[in-house]
Motif scaffolding. Structure first.
Motif, PDB file in Angstrom:
ATOM      1  N   LEU A  92       1.013 -12.454  10.371  1.00 19.50           N
ATOM      2  CA  LEU A  92       0.922 -13.551  11.444  1.00 19.50           C
ATOM      3  C   LEU A  92      -0.521 -13.897  11.522  1.00 19.50           C
ATOM      4  N   PRO A  95      -4.108 -17.108   7.032  1.00 21.56           N
ATOM      5  CA  PRO A  95      -4.340 -18.478   7.554  1.00 21.56           C
ATOM      6  C   PRO A  95      -3.368 -19.316   7.004  1.00 21.56           C
ATOM      7  N   MET A  96      -2.264 -19.326   7.480  1.00 24.34           N
ATOM      8  CA  MET A  96      -1.018 -19.983   7.367  1.00 24.34           C
ATOM      9  C   MET A  96      -0.143 -20.280   8.584  1.00 24.34           C
ATOM     10  N   ALA A  97       0.265 -21.442   8.768  1.00 23.91           N
ATOM     11  CA  ALA A  97       1.186 -21.735  10.240  1.00 23.91           C
ATOM     12  C   ALA A  97       2.222 -20.732  10.226  1.00 23.91           C
ATOM     13  N   ILE A  98       2.635 -19.912  11.177  1.00 20.22           N
ATOM     14  CA  ILE A  98       3.506 -18.804  11.321  1.00 20.22           C
ATOM     15  C   ILE A  98       4.755 -19.110  10.934  1.00 20.22           C
TER      16      ILE A  98
ATOM     17  N   VAL B 100      -4.869 -22.333  12.029  1.00 22.87           N
ATOM     18  CA  VAL B 100      -4.989 -21.756  10.510  1.00 22.87           C
ATOM     19  C   VAL B 100      -6.610 -21.795  10.332  1.00 22.87           C
ATOM     20  N   LYS B 103      -7.866 -18.968  11.992  1.00 27.26           N
ATOM     21  CA  LYS B 103      -7.622 -17.679  11.563  1.00 27.26           C
ATOM     22  C   LYS B 103      -8.275 -17.267  10.175  1.00 27.26           C
ATOM     23  N   ARG B 104      -8.797 -18.342   9.328  1.00 24.11           N
ATOM     24  CA  ARG B 104      -9.474 -18.096   8.344  1.00 24.11           C
ATOM     25  C   ARG B 104     -10.895 -17.585   8.808  1.00 24.11           C
ATOM     26  N   TYR B 131      -3.311 -12.628   1.083  1.00 26.29           N
ATOM     27  CA  TYR B 131      -2.925 -13.731   2.101  1.00 26.29           C
ATOM     28  C   TYR B 131      -4.070 -14.587   2.243  1.00 26.29           C
ATOM     29  N   PHE B 132      -5.259 -14.021   1.946  1.00 29.25           N
ATOM     30  CA  PHE B 132      -6.593 -15.003   2.218  1.00 29.25           C
ATOM     31  C   PHE B 132      -6.968 -15.584   0.980  1.00 29.25           C
TER      32      PHE B 132
END
Ligand code: ATP
Ligand code: MG
Lengths: 256, 339
Positions: A92, A95-98, B100, B103-104, B131-132
């Motif tokens: 979650l 870096p991607m929309a959940i 987004v 979150k980065r 994921y990153f």
């Protein structure tokens, strides 16, 4: 849309699924194979079922297996990941929309459901003694139905997985999945319910009915089945509804 | 320069028990258990207008008693808890408008361990970096470095469900550092660590901060806050009640020294008398216990005893502590952290 993150999550799920491959296969395949053997071979050779019953079984068993694989393949890991351990948290925070994580879960479940269907159909054919006539004459139609069935199964898994806690897994089996399978027209055609008009109407809310009837219509067209255009339409609508509800529940469950 | 972390009037009202806790305790499939009216009553104000400005490149400490709202603040700043109202920004980016992008920039260690139990330690780090969008060669290299740094190399290829609590905690911190985030959030990073490992963690945090990164950590440990943080905010009941560098905060305690004394009875006249003593800046009486804030410690005790016998009371117990964050905390919240 961040494809790198999406694919990394898909490969994480594949990695974990590979590790659990054997128990997973046992869980979803054993039951339908035993059923195929008992009803398609034992009862038929004993004269308690007619030979033509075998033709019914392959699409039905395929529909059940795909349904169970899709639902279990998405719901069970999701329930565990949302539990105390909150394993899903790290994804979650990627870096991607959940919402895309939920989409990834659906896609992963679809791949599993399609793979299970691709294995169980020939396996059932072998168990039945290779005598049954299955046709793949209309490949596009077959592919379309199979994909819709896979999508419906895993979208259903997403919705159930986000609505049910660990303590209720037993209930999920006995109250949701077992009746769905019994009234899913997998072991008999929908037209066979004509003697029970109320039941015949009620089962129309059961997605498995359309999966069984659809696969039956395209694989064994000589067996009575629903109109395929109708089946495809209903499957498409059910898919849209399940995905919308599933995504909504997922986001609610994911954010405090 | 834009602040690294900025919040304005953050409010968070939880109106039901935690969803996953409810799923376990209750038996209802659709969330809140029990009748709807009851669920309404369990409203909790976790944050009540919290504003913070944290400059880039600092180690910032968020201190507060249990339930003060520290984890909620971290949750809002890391996209995990939706604020009821208010703004939250990280490096100038609105966390709730551009999730987004935000979150980065961040790495997060949550208070509850949340490692991926289906994976090994090395896989956890590697998948996290994937994921990153980090390439596989770099992932493998950085994972090996962090495993070494956190002394987990020998267990790197085991499933983490067999790890001890402290090992999981270390791995969680390593994971949050895997993608080199600009801002690192650590919610009680040293819980469950033995004293030696705690020192190792402090060293790692300082090192990480030296490379120009901002660190926000929450803790109950004053020694930790004092040793690590260049700025501290004390929160209680969802509000900031004190803010500054550890030195400033310690100097802000009236008097500096704290004398906690217990007498054979309560007396308002005694408290009033104590207030008159030279060097005493504040006296808080609570039954037989009296807290005296003063500019001197030991030398005052004689005068306290005298004042007590003058009021017909005996001194039963006395404890003197030097200026510290512990006293500051007590002064602001009325609660000791050790209780
Ligand atoms: N998911 C939730 N649902 C309902 N209430 C919650 C939830 N999370 C936190 N709370 C409540 O919000 C308040 C603040 O909690 P929070 O976890 O932010 O405190 P904290 O400062 O991190 O405490 P601790 O030192 O114990 O970690 C508490 O009263 C808590 O009960
Ligand atoms: Mg907390």
């Amino acid at each position: 849309m961040n494809w790198k993150a999406f694919l990394a999550m898909l490969s994480r799920d594949a990695h974990v699924a590979r590790r659990n491959f054997v128990p997973m296969v046992m869980q979803t395949m054993l039951q339908p194979m035993l059923f195929t053997f008992v009803f398609g071979r034992v009862l038929v050779s004993g004269g308690m079922m007619t030979q033509s019953y075998q033709d019914l079984l392959i699409p039905g068993v395929m529909a059940i297996t795909m349904l169970m694989t899709g639902v279990m393949g998405v719901a069970m890991p999701l329930i565990a990941e949302f539990q105390f351990s909150r394993e899903i948290e790290d994804r979650l925070l990627a870096p991607m929309a959940i919402e895309w994580l939920a989409v990834e879960k659906i896609l992963g479940g679809m791949i599993q459901a399609l793979a299970a269907g691709a294995v169980v159909a020939p396996a059932a054919w072998l168990v039945l003694g290779r005598g049954t006539a299955v046709s793949f004459s209309n490949v596009a139609q077959f592919a379309c139905i199979a994909i819709l069935v896979a999508m419906m199964s895993s979208a259903g898994g997403l919705l159930l997985g986000c609505s049910v806690g660990q303590t209720q897994i037993g209930l999920l089996f006995s109250m949701v999945l077992a009746p769905m399978i019994m009234f899913g027209c997998a072991y008999y055609p929908w037209s066979a319910l004509a003697a029970f008009p109320v039941v015949q109407k009620l089962v129309l809310i059961n997605p498995l009915v359309y999966a069984s009837e659809g696969l039956r219509g395209t694989m064994t067209p000589h067996v009575p089945h629903m109109d395929l255009a109708l089946v495809i339409g209903v499957l498409a609508v059910m898919n849209i509804a399940l995905i919308a509800l599933g995504l909504n529940r997922f986001v609610k469950k994911a954010v405090g | 320069m834009t602040a690294s972390i900025r919040t304005r009037d953050l409010r968070k009202v939880y109106d039901s028990p935690a969803p996953f806790a409810a799923g376990i305790a209750g038996y209802s499939p659709m969330g809140t258990p029990g009748p709807k009216g009851k669920a309404k009553k369990s409203e909790v104000i976790a944050l009540d207008g919290l504003s913070l400005d944290i400059e880039p490149g600092v180690i910032f400490g968020l201190l507060g008693p249990n339930g003060a709202g520290k984890s909620t603040t971290v949750g809002i700043l890391t996209t995990r808890v939706r604020p009821t109202s208010g703004d939250a920004q990280v490096c100038g980016i609105d966390v709730w408008k551009e999730q987004v992008r935000a979150k980065r920039l961040i790495g997060v260690v949550q208070q509850r361990p949340n490692l991926d139990f289906s994976l090994t330690a090395r896989e956890i780090l590697s998948f996290h970096a994937a994921y990153f969008g980090i390439g596989s060669a770099e992932r493998a290299k950085h994972a090996a470095e962090l495993l070494e740094r956190f002394q987990l190399s020998s267990r790197a290829d085991e499933l983490v469900r067999g790890f001890s609590g402290g090992m999981m905690q270390r791995l969680s911190i390593a994971r949050a550092m895997m993608h080199n985030p600009q801002v690192l959030f650590l919610d009680e990073p040293s819980t469950g660590l033995d004293p030696q490992t705690r020192l190792l963690l402090w060293e790692i945090i300082r090192e990480y901060n030296k490379s120009g990164k901002t660190v926000l950590l929450t803790t109950h440990n004053m020694e930790e806050a004092d040793a690590l943080c260049s700025r501290i905010a004390i929160v209680d009941h969802g509000k900031t009640i004190a803010l500054g560098s550890p030195t400033e905060l310690k100097q802000s305690i009236p008097g500096g020294y704290l004398i906690r004394a217990r007498f054979s009875g309560a007396s308002e006249t005694l408290a009033a008398k104590l207030r008159q003593l030279p060097g005493v800046s504040e006296v808080n009486a609570d039954g037989g216990g009296i807290d005296i804030y003063a500019s001197r410690g030991g030398p005052l005790v004689g005068a306290v005893v005298e004042a007590a016998s003058g009021a017909g009371l005996d001194l039963l117990d006395v404890h003197i502590s030097e200026p510290s964050l512990e006293n500051l905390f007590l002064h602001h919240t009325g609660r000791s952290l050790r209780q």
